[in-house]
Design a protein around this motif. Structure first.
Motif, PDB file in Angstrom:
ATOM      1  N   VAL A   1      54.575 116.724 -62.639  1.00 45.86           N
ATOM      2  CA  VAL A   1      55.487 116.059 -61.882  1.00 45.86           C
ATOM      3  C   VAL A   1      55.078 116.011 -60.402  1.00 45.86           C
ATOM      4  N   ASP A   2      54.807 114.853 -59.997  1.00 49.52           N
ATOM      5  CA  ASP A   2      54.304 114.627 -58.620  1.00 49.52           C
ATOM      6  C   ASP A   2      54.376 113.094 -58.293  1.00 49.52           C
ATOM      7  N   ASP A   3      55.176 112.923 -57.339  1.00 47.49           N
ATOM      8  CA  ASP A   3      55.566 111.560 -56.732  1.00 47.49           C
ATOM      9  C   ASP A   3      54.311 110.755 -56.448  1.00 47.49           C
ATOM     10  N   GLU A   4      53.142 111.542 -56.172  1.00 44.00           N
ATOM     11  CA  GLU A   4      51.641 110.749 -55.783  1.00 44.00           C
ATOM     12  C   GLU A   4      51.169 110.432 -57.043  1.00 44.00           C
ATOM     13  N   PRO A   5      50.912 109.480 -57.438  1.00 40.47           N
ATOM     14  CA  PRO A   5      50.095 109.149 -58.839  1.00 40.47           C
ATOM     15  C   PRO A   5      48.943 109.649 -58.813  1.00 40.47           C
ATOM     16  N   LEU A   6      48.129 109.471 -57.551  1.00 40.33           N
ATOM     17  CA  LEU A   6      46.620 110.002 -57.988  1.00 40.33           C
ATOM     18  C   LEU A   6      46.560 111.542 -57.926  1.00 40.33           C
ATOM     19  N   ALA A   7      47.405 112.329 -57.321  1.00 43.23           N
ATOM     20  CA  ALA A   7      47.636 113.814 -57.326  1.00 43.23           C
ATOM     21  C   ALA A   7      47.991 114.133 -58.773  1.00 43.23           C
ATOM     22  N   ALA A   8      49.061 113.532 -59.434  1.00 47.85           N
ATOM     23  CA  ALA A   8      49.474 113.651 -60.891  1.00 47.85           C
ATOM     24  C   ALA A   8      48.414 113.394 -61.816  1.00 47.85           C
ATOM     25  N   ASN A   9      47.698 112.290 -61.480  1.00 48.14           N
ATOM     26  CA  ASN A   9      46.949 112.032 -62.644  1.00 48.14           C
ATOM     27  C   ASN A   9      45.559 112.862 -62.641  1.00 48.14           C
ATOM     28  N   LEU A  10      45.309 113.495 -61.339  1.00 49.47           N
ATOM     29  CA  LEU A  10      44.432 114.531 -61.084  1.00 49.47           C
ATOM     30  C   LEU A  10      44.602 115.763 -62.125  1.00 49.47           C
ATOM     31  N   ILE A  11      45.901 116.484 -62.024  1.00 42.96           N
ATOM     32  CA  ILE A  11      46.384 117.388 -62.679  1.00 42.96           C
ATOM     33  C   ILE A  11      46.455 117.146 -64.168  1.00 42.96           C
ATOM     34  N   ALA A  12      46.710 115.939 -64.567  1.00 43.59           N
ATOM     35  CA  ALA A  12      46.958 115.460 -66.045  1.00 43.59           C
ATOM     36  C   ALA A  12      45.593 115.386 -66.651  1.00 43.59           C
ATOM     37  N   SER A  13      44.347 115.178 -65.788  1.00 40.44           N
ATOM     38  CA  SER A  13      42.919 115.096 -66.168  1.00 40.44           C
ATOM     39  C   SER A  13      42.417 116.609 -66.440  1.00 40.44           C
ATOM     40  N   TYR A  14      42.874 117.371 -65.831  1.00 39.47           N
ATOM     41  CA  TYR A  14      42.557 118.890 -65.567  1.00 39.47           C
ATOM     42  C   TYR A  14      43.195 119.510 -66.928  1.00 39.47           C
ATOM     43  N   ILE A  15      44.642 118.970 -67.360  1.00 32.02           N
ATOM     44  CA  ILE A  15      45.273 119.530 -68.507  1.00 32.02           C
ATOM     45  C   ILE A  15      44.173 119.004 -69.681  1.00 32.02           C
ATOM     46  N   ASP A  16      43.791 117.822 -69.788  1.00 33.08           N
ATOM     47  CA  ASP A  16      43.180 117.163 -70.688  1.00 33.08           C
ATOM     48  C   ASP A  16      41.820 117.815 -70.998  1.00 33.08           C
TER      49      ASP A  16
ATOM     50  N   GLY B   1      53.515 114.565 -70.827  1.00 29.57           N
ATOM     51  CA  GLY B   1      53.925 113.535 -69.955  1.00 29.57           C
ATOM     52  C   GLY B   1      53.463 113.783 -68.707  1.00 29.57           C
ATOM     53  N   THR B   2      53.389 112.608 -67.708  1.00 31.07           N
ATOM     54  CA  THR B   2      53.129 112.692 -66.640  1.00 31.07           C
ATOM     55  C   THR B   2      54.203 111.992 -65.703  1.00 31.07           C
ATOM     56  N   TYR B   3      54.927 112.355 -64.701  1.00 33.59           N
ATOM     57  CA  TYR B   3      55.979 111.707 -64.429  1.00 33.59           C
ATOM     58  C   TYR B   3      55.939 111.608 -62.659  1.00 33.59           C
ATOM     59  N   ASN B   4      56.316 110.646 -62.077  1.00 37.86           N
ATOM     60  CA  ASN B   4      56.254 110.378 -60.597  1.00 37.86           C
ATOM     61  C   ASN B   4      57.485 110.317 -59.971  1.00 37.86           C
ATOM     62  N   THR B   5      58.671 110.686 -60.669  1.00 42.85           N
ATOM     63  CA  THR B   5      60.178 110.579 -60.134  1.00 42.85           C
ATOM     64  C   THR B   5      60.670 111.786 -60.871  1.00 42.85           C
ATOM     65  N   ALA B   6      61.668 112.398 -59.954  1.00 36.07           N
ATOM     66  CA  ALA B   6      62.231 113.526 -60.308  1.00 36.07           C
ATOM     67  C   ALA B   6      63.264 113.317 -61.588  1.00 36.07           C
ATOM     68  N   THR B   7      63.854 112.236 -61.408  1.00 37.31           N
ATOM     69  CA  THR B   7      64.830 111.608 -62.325  1.00 37.31           C
ATOM     70  C   THR B   7      64.227 111.766 -64.001  1.00 37.31           C
TER      71      THR B   7
END
Length: 268
Positions: free
Chosen positions: A14-29, A38-44
């Motif tokens: 969960v990160d509102d900055e897509p680049l930062a979120a995608n970096l962590i998602a790539s680490y998980i992979d 899932g990767t989410y850019n909004t709290a809702t």
């Protein structure tokens, strides 16, 4: 059967900055003992997904618009654990006050990420065994999903704000084309949000909420008066349409107290 202590940790980012979120998602992979749900850019979006799934670990940005990561950590189930990720180091103490597993400072390297992930994996058997001791639990994943399937609060966006509404306070919901208006004991004017009534219905327990009309859902616990196929909430009369009349009649019949005849006939 897979050993619960050995199966991969189900995570989300969960990160509102897509680049930062995608970096962590790539680490998980890249990490064999993690799987990304899932990767989410909004709290809702994130809260809705976390509350309706069996996610065990959230990589959560703290500084986000609307609800912060700290707010999200207070809302989600205690069965879901958190590793905070932020660009600001002044949040560390407050982060640990909500029982975060770890705290990572941006930019996060894979080595730092892996250290935190390993920490989560080492203690995962502890929280999984605690879940196993729950007498209501039938399997490691099933009960966690069941307990969080219908949240105690919902969060909706209204007029550039995120508003949290206790589900138990909702009186009824009115569908207005692409919007819904949620009426509660705390707000008799209603909260308007861009959402279909069908989508909102999926977040509400069918044991408590009933669709009585194409445009209305009611909280059956809050029904006090029914008059001529209409449910009365103060000065508002909600119609029960023909297509929902049978299920609503069954609801009434299951709860109606039968009249006693033959005894005390004068009083009857």
């Amino acid at each position: 059967m897979t050993n619960l202590s050995q199966r991969p940790l189900k995570c989300c980012v969960v990160d509102d900055e897509p680049l930062a979120a995608n970096l962590i998602a790539s680490y998980i992979d890249r990490t064999p003992f993690l799987t990304n749900a899932g990767t989410y850019n909004t709290a809702t979006d994130a809260i809705r997904a976390i509350l309706h799934s069996d996610i065990e670990l959230v990589f959560l940005d703290i500084n986000m618009p609307g609800l912060s990561g700290l707010d999200i950590a207070h809302i989600i189930s205690p069965h879901t654990h958190v590793i905070f990720i932020t660009a600001y180091d002044n949040y560390a103490l407050e982060g640990f006050r909500v029982n975060a597993l770890d705290y990572l400072l941006k930019p996060v390297s894979y080595e730092e990420f892996l250290n935190s992930a390993n920490k989560a994996m080492r203690i995962a058997p502890v929280w999984r065994s605690e879940a196993d001791r729950d007498p209501e639990q039938q399997s490691g994943e099933a009960v966690t999903a069941d307990k969080t399937r219908y949240p105690a609060h919902i969060i909706v966006k209204s007029e550039y704000k995120l508003i949290q509404i206790p589900v138990s306070s909702i009186l009824y919901i009115e569908g207005l084309k692409d919007y819904v208006r949620i009426f509660s004991e705390d707000n008799d004017k209603g909260v308007m949000t861009l959402m279909s009534i069908k989508a909102l219905e999926k977040s509400l327990s069918p044991d408590k909420f009933m669709r009585v009309h194409r445009s209305y859902i009611v909280n059956t616990d809050k029904i006090k008066v029914i008059e001529r196929n209409r449910i009365v909430f103060g000065n508002t009369y909600i119609p029960v349409s023909e297509s929902y009349r049978s299920s609503f009649a069954q609801y009434i019949n299951n709860r109606a107290v039968p009249a006693q005849r033959g005894e005390n006939s004068a009083e009857n």
